[in-house]
Enzyme design. Structure first.
Site, PDB file in Angstrom:
ATOM      1  N   GLY A  81      45.856  45.743  59.313  1.00 13.17           N
ATOM      2  CA  GLY A  81      47.089  45.465  58.579  1.00 13.17           C
ATOM      3  C   GLY A  81      48.144  46.545  58.719  1.00 13.17           C
ATOM      4  CD  GLU A  89      41.524  43.884  53.555  1.00 10.94           C
ATOM      5  OE1 GLU A  89      41.321  42.698  53.212  1.00 10.94           O
ATOM      6  OE2 GLU A  89      42.307  44.205  54.464  1.00 10.94           O
ATOM      7  CE  LYS A 144      42.935  40.838  55.958  1.00 12.10           C
ATOM      8  NZ  LYS A 144      43.245  42.220  56.136  1.00 12.10           N
ATOM      9  CB  SER A 185      47.116  45.602  64.227  1.00 15.94           C
ATOM     10  OG  SER A 185      47.253  46.150  62.916  1.00 15.94           O
TER      11      SER A 185
HETATM   12  C1  PEP Z   1      41.157  42.018  59.063  1.00 20.21           C
HETATM   13  O1  PEP Z   1      41.454  42.059  57.895  1.00 20.21           O
HETATM   14  O2  PEP Z   1      40.008  41.724  59.388  1.00 20.21           O
HETATM   15  C2  PEP Z   1      42.174  42.339  60.056  1.00 20.21           C
HETATM   16  C3  PEP Z   1      41.789  42.629  61.267  1.00 20.21           C
HETATM   17  O3  PEP Z   1      43.484  42.325  59.636  1.00 20.21           O
HETATM   18  P1  PEP Z   1      44.796  42.494  60.557  1.00 20.21           P
HETATM   19  O4  PEP Z   1      44.621  41.590  61.758  1.00 20.21           O
HETATM   20  O5  PEP Z   1      45.940  42.054  59.685  1.00 20.21           O
HETATM   21  O6  PEP Z   1      44.887  43.928  60.944  1.00 20.21           O
END
Ligand code: PEP
Length: 251
Positions: A173, A97, A11, A213
Site C-alpha cells: 500500500g 495487517e 481488505k 504495490s
Molecule cells: C496486500 O495487502 O496484500 C497488498 C499487496 O496490498 P497492495 O497491493 O495495495 O500493496
C-alpha cells in the site's frame, strides 16, 4: 510447471453491490485472459453476493481470514466451515495487517493453516519483513521464522495445497514495489527452504506469490522471474481495469 495465480485482497472495501459490480466488470474482460488462476477475496459480508456472481466463471473465491475453531463463543469470528458454505475455496492467512494491527502471531497463523487444510480450504500464507527488519539485514531470518513456525506440523502431503505469499511490509500500500532482485532473492530463499524442509517435489510445486504495490506496469517484470509464481494484489484489485491489466501481464 507452476500455474500463475493472481489473487486480489479487497481488505475492508466493497459492499455486496459494489463487489458484484466489480466482478461483473472483470468477467466482461475475462475472455481475453491468459491461462492463469484468478481469485478474489472480498470482506465476509460480500462473499455470498460475489459467490453468486462468479459461479461457473474462471474467478474463484477466497476469504481474508478465519478462526481456527469450528464453532463456539468467539464473538465476531468466522470458521473454515462457514467459508466453505458460502463458496470459498481459498483463504488468506497471516496477512501483515492481521499481524501488525490485530496481534496475530506465527503460532496463531499455524493453527489456522492446519484448520484450513483439514477443512479443505487452500491457504495463502503471508510472510514478509518490515522496513526496520530489512534495514537491519534480518529479512531472511524473519521470513524463515514465519515459515518455520507458521507451517510447523504441516505434512508433505498437505503442503501440496499451500500457497505462500511474500509481501515485504514496506511495499504494501505504499507504492514502493520491491525490485526484481529484492523480491527474487527472497523467493529463491523460500524455495530453498521448502526444498530443505519438505523436499524437492514440494519446492517445485508450491506457488510463491509476490505482494506489495503490484500494478499493471510492474507485474510483467515481476512475473517473469522464475521463482515468482503470481501476485497477491491489494489496492489494484479494487479497480477492474487495473486487476485485469495485472492478469493480462501474466501472458
Ligand atoms: C496486500 O495487502 O496484500 C497488498 C499487496 O496490498 P497492495 O497491493 O495495495 O500493496
Amino acid at each position: 510447471m507452476r500455474r500463475i495465480l493472481i489473487a486480489g485482497n479487497w481488505k475492508m472495501n466493497l459492499d455486496p453491490a459494489e463487489g458484484t459490480s466489480l466482478v461483473e466488470d472483470l468477467l466482461d474482460a475475462a475472455g481475453g485472459w491468459p491461462d492463469v488462476d484468478v481469485v478474489v477475496c472480498p470482506p465476509f459480508v460480500t462473499l455470498p453476493a460475489v459467490a453468486e456472481a462468479v459461479a461457473g466463471s474462471p474467478i474463484e473465491l477466497g476469504a481474508q481470514n478465519m478462526h481456527h475453531e469450528d464453532a463456539g463463543a468467539y464473538t465476531a469470528e468466522v470458521s473454515a466451515g462457514m467459508l466453505l458454505t458460502v463458496g470459498c475455496k481459498w483463504v488468506i492467512l497471516g496477512h501483515s495487517e492481521r499481524r501488525q494491527l490485530f496481534g496475530e502471531t506465527d503460532t496463531g497463523v499455524n493453527r489456522k493453516v492446519k484448520k484450513a487444510l483439514h477443512a479443505g480450504l487452500l491457504p495463502i500464507v503471508c510472510v514478509g519483513e518490515t522496513l526496520d527488519e530489512r534495514e537491519a539485514s534480518r529479512t531472511v531470518e524473519v521470513v524463515k521464522k514465519q515459515l518455520r513456525d507458521g507451517l510447523a506440523g504441516v505434512t508433505v502431503e498437505e503442503m501440496n495445497e499451500v500457497t505462500i505469499a511474500y509481501e515485504p511490509v514496506w511495499a504494501i500500500g505504499t507504492g514502493k514495489v520491491a525490485t526484481i532482485e529484492q523480491a527474487g532473492e527472497v523467493h529463491e530463499f523460500i524455495r530453498s527452504w521448502l526444498n530443505e524442509t519438505f523436499g524437492h517435489h514440494i519446492a517445485e510445486r508450491v506457488r510463491i506469490l509476490y505482494g506489495g504495490s503490484v500494478k499493471p506496469d510492474n507485474a510483467a517484470a515481476l512475473l517473469a522471474h522464475p521463482d515468482i509464481d503470481g501476485a497477491l494484489v491489494g489496492g489494484a484489485s479494487l479497480k477492474a481495469d487495473l486487476f485485469d491489466g495485472i492478469i493480462r501481464a501474466a501472458e
